[in-house]
Enzyme design. Structure first.
Site: not given
Ligand code: AMP
Length: 242
Positions: A15, A90, A127, A167, A178
């Protein structure tokens, strides 16, 4: 009409990479909630301190907090001609809030990138992100084992040594957590979108270039226009705003 795009799919589906490229090529901002939160953690701000542990565990930060961040970001002038959302919504509450925020802003196109779980675990483990500016290694078209020496994304990154790191939430156990949360909280929310005429699905096992082409085709078909007109749409909207 604006070009409002929401990228849906599990962690590691591609994404972020696709959102980044689509946004750049169409002149609209990419809004990644994960990037916003990681920047906050990196800078040690109050927000960063509040979300750090939750993120490290792979859990979701609170709906109210994240909805506030997105609401503020999408009402800035540069998002008026459109946006690409990555990592939001989400949960059902976030999806509902997005409907409210965008109610008067034309259709929202939702594209889900589908990739099987085992492939996601494999991808996410490899990654890398730039520890300095947060850029994704794959956004530069490189695999983790063939990264350029420097990130090159900012002046600072160009002048200092290699900064690629994994990360902290990309370890196998956190990725599995996750994914569990994705299937429990986020995938049911996608059902909420799937009945809409502007919902599309893409096979994320294709090459990044094929996914890119499929994404452009999906957005164009959802808007009922040729792909070549997507950029014109943004230019017209920006022109009307000026
Ligand atoms: P991502 O880079 O999108 O995988 O996001 C990394 C982390 O940020 C996630 O595992 C959550 O802890 C937090 N996070 C990002 N976007 C959201 C969201 N829309 N709602 C809740 N937590 C989020």
């Amino acid at each position: 009409m604006a070009l409002n795009l929401v990228m849906l799919g599990p962690p590691g589906a591609g994404k972020g990479t696709q959102a980044e490229r689509f946004a750049r090529e169409h002149g609209i901002p990419k809004v990644s909630t994960g990037d916003i939160l990681r920047e906050a953690v990196h800078s040690g701000s109050e927000l960063g301190r509040a979300v750090k542990t939750v993120m490290e565990r792979g859990e979701l930060v609170g709906d109210e907090l994240i909805i506030g961040i997105v609401r503020e970001r999408l009402t800035r002038p540069d998002a008026m001609a459109g946006f690409v959302l990555d990592g939001f919504p989400r949960t059902a509450a976030q999806a509902k809030a997005l409907d409210e925020i965008t109610a008067t802003r034309g259709p929202v196109i939702c594209v889900e990138i589908q990739v099987p779980d085992e492939e996601l675990v494999r991808r996410v483990r490899g990654r890398r992100v730039c520890d300095d500016c947060g850029a994704n290694a794959d956004a530069f078209g490189h695999k983790a084992d063939e990264l350029p020496e420097l990130c090159q994304n900012t002046e600072r990154c160009r002048s200092i040594g290699p900064k690629w790191v994994a990360r902290s939430d990309d370890s196998e156990s956190v990725v599995r957590e996750r994914l569990k949360i994705y299937w429990r909280d986020t995938r049911p929310m996608i059902e909420y979108y799937s009945a809409r005429p502007t919902f599309r699905v893409i096979d994320g096992l294709q090459s990044p270039e094929q996914v890119r082409e499929a994404l452009v085709a999906a957005v164009a078909s959802a808007l009922g226009m040729p792909a070549s007109q997507l950029r014109t749409l943004v230019a017209k909207k920006l022109g009307a705003q000026a």
